[in-house]
Write a protein that holds these residues in place. Structure first.
Motif, mmCIF file in Angstrom:
data_model
loop_
_atom_site.group_PDB
_atom_site.id
_atom_site.type_symbol
_atom_site.label_atom_id
_atom_site.label_comp_id
_atom_site.label_asym_id
_atom_site.label_seq_id
_atom_site.Cartn_x
_atom_site.Cartn_y
_atom_site.Cartn_z
ATOM 1 N N VAL A 240 0.833 -1.204 0.000
ATOM 2 C CA VAL A 240 0.000 0.000 0.000
ATOM 3 C C VAL A 240 0.867 1.253 0.000
ATOM 4 C CG1 VAL A 240 -1.623 1.366 1.380
ATOM 5 C CG2 VAL A 240 -1.979 -1.089 1.104
ATOM 6 N N ARG A 241 1.874 1.280 0.844
ATOM 7 C CA ARG A 241 2.715 2.475 0.948
ATOM 8 C C ARG A 241 3.618 2.649 -0.267
ATOM 9 N NH1 ARG A 241 3.831 2.549 7.491
ATOM 10 N NH2 ARG A 241 2.031 3.867 7.943
ATOM 11 N N THR A 242 4.012 1.563 -0.869
ATOM 12 C CA THR A 242 4.795 1.668 -2.099
ATOM 13 C C THR A 242 3.958 2.289 -3.210
ATOM 14 O OG1 THR A 242 6.137 -0.265 -1.522
ATOM 15 C CG2 THR A 242 6.092 0.383 -3.830
ATOM 16 N N ILE A 243 2.699 1.864 -3.308
ATOM 17 C CA ILE A 243 1.789 2.437 -4.305
ATOM 18 C C ILE A 243 1.558 3.917 -4.012
ATOM 19 C CG2 ILE A 243 -0.580 2.386 -5.187
ATOM 20 C CD1 ILE A 243 -0.553 -0.641 -4.748
ATOM 21 N N GLU A 244 1.365 4.262 -2.739
ATOM 22 C CA GLU A 244 1.187 5.666 -2.360
ATOM 23 C C GLU A 244 2.411 6.488 -2.746
ATOM 24 O OE1 GLU A 244 -1.503 4.858 1.684
ATOM 25 O OE2 GLU A 244 0.582 5.527 1.812
ATOM 26 N N LEU A 245 3.578 5.932 -2.506
ATOM 27 C CA LEU A 245 4.832 6.626 -2.802
ATOM 28 C C LEU A 245 4.974 6.887 -4.291
ATOM 29 C CD1 LEU A 245 7.320 7.635 -1.215
ATOM 30 C CD2 LEU A 245 8.405 5.443 -1.684
ATOM 31 N N LEU A 246 4.718 5.872 -5.095
ATOM 32 C CA LEU A 246 4.827 6.015 -6.549
ATOM 33 C C LEU A 246 3.755 6.948 -7.094
ATOM 34 C CD1 LEU A 246 5.629 2.326 -7.588
ATOM 35 C CD2 LEU A 246 7.188 4.285 -7.635
ATOM 36 N N LEU A 247 2.546 6.817 -6.568
ATOM 37 C CA LEU A 247 1.448 7.658 -7.043
ATOM 38 C C LEU A 247 1.700 9.122 -6.729
ATOM 39 C CD1 LEU A 247 -1.309 7.620 -8.399
ATOM 40 C CD2 LEU A 247 -2.358 7.326 -6.154
ATOM 41 N N SER A 248 2.233 9.403 -5.537
ATOM 42 C CA SER A 248 2.531 10.794 -5.175
ATOM 43 C C SER A 248 3.638 11.356 -6.060
ATOM 44 C CB SER A 248 2.927 10.885 -3.701
ATOM 45 O OG SER A 248 4.108 10.139 -3.435
ATOM 46 N N TYR A 249 4.623 10.520 -6.389
ATOM 47 C CA TYR A 249 5.713 10.979 -7.260
ATOM 48 C C TYR A 249 5.214 11.242 -8.673
ATOM 49 C CZ TYR A 249 9.806 10.825 -10.270
ATOM 50 O OH TYR A 249 10.739 11.127 -11.223
ATOM 51 N N VAL A 250 4.483 10.283 -9.231
ATOM 52 C CA VAL A 250 3.975 10.431 -10.605
ATOM 53 C C VAL A 250 3.084 11.664 -10.701
ATOM 54 C CG1 VAL A 250 2.499 9.409 -12.364
ATOM 55 C CG2 VAL A 250 4.122 7.979 -11.141
ATOM 56 N N THR A 251 2.210 11.863 -9.720
ATOM 57 C CA THR A 251 1.291 13.000 -9.747
ATOM 58 C C THR A 251 2.038 14.325 -9.669
ATOM 59 O OG1 THR A 251 -0.389 11.647 -8.634
ATOM 60 C CG2 THR A 251 -0.741 14.024 -8.670
ATOM 61 N N SER A 252 3.032 14.397 -8.787
ATOM 62 C CA SER A 252 3.787 15.650 -8.640
ATOM 63 C C SER A 252 4.569 15.973 -9.907
ATOM 64 C CB SER A 252 4.733 15.564 -7.439
ATOM 65 O OG SER A 252 5.728 14.571 -7.642
ATOM 66 N N ILE A 253 5.196 14.988 -10.503
ATOM 67 C CA ILE A 253 5.944 15.209 -11.740
ATOM 68 C C ILE A 253 5.000 15.584 -12.873
ATOM 69 C CG2 ILE A 253 7.412 14.092 -13.483
ATOM 70 C CD1 ILE A 253 8.858 14.741 -10.946
ATOM 71 N N PHE A 254 3.855 14.926 -12.932
ATOM 72 C CA PHE A 254 2.867 15.221 -13.973
ATOM 73 C C PHE A 254 2.398 16.675 -13.878
ATOM 74 C CE2 PHE A 254 -1.656 15.656 -15.015
ATOM 75 C CZ PHE A 254 -1.642 15.313 -16.363
ATOM 76 N N ILE A 255 2.094 17.143 -12.651
ATOM 77 C CA ILE A 255 1.595 18.503 -12.473
ATOM 78 C C ILE A 255 2.654 19.537 -12.840
ATOM 79 C CG2 ILE A 255 0.853 20.194 -10.734
ATOM 80 C CD1 ILE A 255 -0.547 17.882 -9.289
ATOM 81 N N ILE A 256 3.868 19.348 -12.335
ATOM 82 C CA ILE A 256 4.919 20.352 -12.538
ATOM 83 C C ILE A 256 5.458 20.351 -13.965
ATOM 84 C CG2 ILE A 256 7.218 21.143 -11.788
ATOM 85 C CD1 ILE A 256 4.994 21.511 -9.709
ATOM 86 N N TYR A 257 5.649 19.174 -14.534
ATOM 87 C CA TYR A 257 6.380 19.086 -15.806
ATOM 88 C C TYR A 257 5.518 18.760 -17.028
ATOM 89 C CZ TYR A 257 10.505 19.235 -12.846
ATOM 90 O OH TYR A 257 11.470 19.624 -11.941
ATOM 91 N N LEU A 258 4.216 18.566 -16.840
ATOM 92 C CA LEU A 258 3.367 18.335 -18.011
ATOM 93 C C LEU A 258 2.097 19.179 -17.965
ATOM 94 C CD1 LEU A 258 3.050 16.850 -20.648
ATOM 95 C CD2 LEU A 258 1.914 14.980 -19.433
ATOM 96 N N LEU A 259 1.369 19.137 -16.851
ATOM 97 C CA LEU A 259 0.126 19.889 -16.775
ATOM 98 C C LEU A 259 0.364 21.392 -16.860
ATOM 99 C CD1 LEU A 259 -2.916 19.870 -16.389
ATOM 100 C CD2 LEU A 259 -2.548 19.879 -13.904
ATOM 101 N N PHE A 260 1.253 21.919 -16.033
ATOM 102 C CA PHE A 260 1.533 23.353 -16.070
ATOM 103 C C PHE A 260 2.098 23.803 -17.417
ATOM 104 C CE2 PHE A 260 1.598 23.668 -11.246
ATOM 105 C CZ PHE A 260 0.483 24.480 -11.206
ATOM 106 N N PRO A 261 3.071 23.089 -17.998
ATOM 107 C CA PRO A 261 3.566 23.490 -19.317
ATOM 108 C C PRO A 261 2.467 23.518 -20.387
ATOM 109 C CG PRO A 261 5.129 22.014 -18.304
ATOM 110 C CD PRO A 261 3.923 22.025 -17.411
ATOM 111 N N LEU A 262 1.501 22.625 -20.289
ATOM 112 C CA LEU A 262 0.396 22.633 -21.252
ATOM 113 C C LEU A 262 -0.527 23.833 -21.011
ATOM 114 C CD1 LEU A 262 -0.526 18.840 -21.348
ATOM 115 C CD2 LEU A 262 0.487 20.185 -23.205
ATOM 116 N N LEU A 263 -0.715 24.188 -19.747
ATOM 117 C CA LEU A 263 -1.585 25.317 -19.420
ATOM 118 C C LEU A 263 -0.919 26.665 -19.705
ATOM 119 C CD1 LEU A 263 -3.109 24.080 -16.021
ATOM 120 C CD2 LEU A 263 -4.210 24.108 -18.266
ATOM 121 N N PHE A 264 0.365 26.761 -19.377
ATOM 122 C CA PHE A 264 1.093 28.021 -19.545
ATOM 123 C C PHE A 264 1.519 28.279 -20.984
ATOM 124 C CE2 PHE A 264 2.684 27.622 -14.908
ATOM 125 C CZ PHE A 264 1.506 28.182 -14.453
#
Length: 387
Positions: A240-264
């Motif tokens: 469970v915690r490994t999945i949480e760890l990976l999910l938090s990492y993937v989400t943070s990278i997605f927001i900073i390096y893909l979602l924001f660049p697409l919006l900006f």
């Protein structure tokens, strides 16, 4: 689809130092976001039956394992925890010294030295109770390891090559002479001969405790069974915690390096937007989804060390255990994190070597170049003011 020319095409290539600043700020932002997301995910999951049941099973498994160890008498419990072998050995030396001095008729023992000291004998000596009592009574529960037990065997491994012990009624005791020397050392730390005697007895007893512990962990069936149940209970929470760890990492990278660049637009991460730096293709166009996605994928590999940092922030040194599990017999989250550190170094070295474009590996893979827009914006304002 028609490609749009980027405003940043006319800007100069972002200098290496400025790029490093942007890189570190975005990295820090992604790391903080990853920690916050993990804390949120873990907080939510802690109320689910999946996690509550897993924690309850872990606690039960730990208590059962602890009881199995305590039954062997190789150690003892104090304040809810098992005593360290070093502490047991220390108490053995002092308690045995006290017992030998008292049985030898010594008067006027130092109250400060032996305050709260428990005399060690055949009723409470941990190693003696294990090898002479417990192992003899439970020999059928051991895998045939070829090791011996009993009072003679215990005396042999305790006194082999040493003259500090004698046997009385089947129990090894410190000789009165040795006890006197250790007694002087306990009161006068500079007494070298007593210190040597103390250390010799201490080290031998520590060796015997270690020997008994290895036997229990390797050959005692109830211990192995209890350990298997405990580890199985912890496995579910680990997943469970490994999945949480990976999910938090993937989400943070997605927001900073893909979602924001697409919006900006212009491929801007949050810090690039603040510092007025844009990403353009080699042809001078605004980056499309494919280019930004390629950069995101490579950055996902390059910044994987955030997983290591998040785990350590949330769990301290024990966070290393969480990410050390090997998958498919080949790699672990820890090894991927170490690889990402090497990847980051190579990426920055490449940026230094690319004199004209200053591209890192993610930028090179996505054919993007970072260019400054601050000067261009000043020129635009001056042009409009002039008109």
């Amino acid at each position: 689809m028609r490609k749009e020319t980027s405003f940043y095409t006319r800007g100069e290539v972002t200098p290496f130092r400025r790029k490093i600043g942007i890189y570190l700020l975005d990295f820090l932002l992604a790391f903080i976001l990853s920690v916050a997301l993990f804390a949120s995910f873990d907080g939510v999951m802690s109320f689910t039956p999946l996690v509550t049941d897993a924690k309850a099973n872990i606690q039960t498994g730990y208590e059962n394992l602890m009881n199995v160890v305590l039954e062997t008498k190789i150690t003892q419990e104090e304040n809810g925890s098992l005593l360290e072998q070093e502490e047991i050995a220390r108490r053995y030396v002092i308690g045995s010294t006290y017992s030998s001095l008292v049985s030898g008729g010594k008067d006027n023992l130092s109250e400060n030295t032996y305050q709260d000291v428990v005399p060690i004998n055949e009723t409470n000596g941990n190693a003696y109770l294990y090898f002479v009592v417990f192992k003899v009574e439970n020999q059928d529960k051991y895998i045939q390891d070829g090791s011996l037990s009993g009072s003679d065997y215990y005396y042999q491994i305790l006194s082999s090559g040493m003259e500090e012990f004698y046997q009385e009624g089947g129990y090894p005791k410190l000789t009165y002479t040795i006890a006197e020397k250790i007694d002087i050392y306990l009161r006068e730390e500079n007494y070298t001969e007593g210190k040597e005697c103390y250390q010799k007895v201490y080290n031998r007893y520590l060796e015997i405790l270690a020997k008994g512990t290895v036997e229990i962990e390797t050959y005692y069936r109830p211990y192995y069974q209890a350990l298997t149940v405990y580890e199985k209970s912890g496995r579910r929470l680990y997943v469970v915690r490994t999945i949480e760890l990976l999910l938090s990492y993937v989400t943070s990278i997605f927001i900073i390096y893909l979602l924001f660049p697409l919006l900006f637009k212009n491929g801007m991460t949050p810090c690039m937007r603040i510092l007025k730096v844009g990403a353009v293709t080699k042809e001078g166009y605004q980056p499309g989804f494919v280019s930004l996605f390629l950069r995101f994928i490579v950055l996902f590999v390059e910044l994987f060390v955030i997983v290591l940092l998040t785990s350590c922030v949330m769990f301290g040194i024990s966070g290393l255990d969480l990410i050390s599990e090997v998958f498919f017999g080949m790699f672990s989250l820890l090894s991927l994190s170490v690889f990402s550190i090497i990847f980051i170094i190579l990426s920055l070295v490449l940026s230094l070597l690319m004199k004209n474009t200053k591209q890192t590996i993610p930028e090179l893979a996505s054919s993007l170049i970072l260019r400054d827009g601050e000067v261009m914006q000043v020129e635009e304002k001056e042009k409009k003011h002039g008109e």
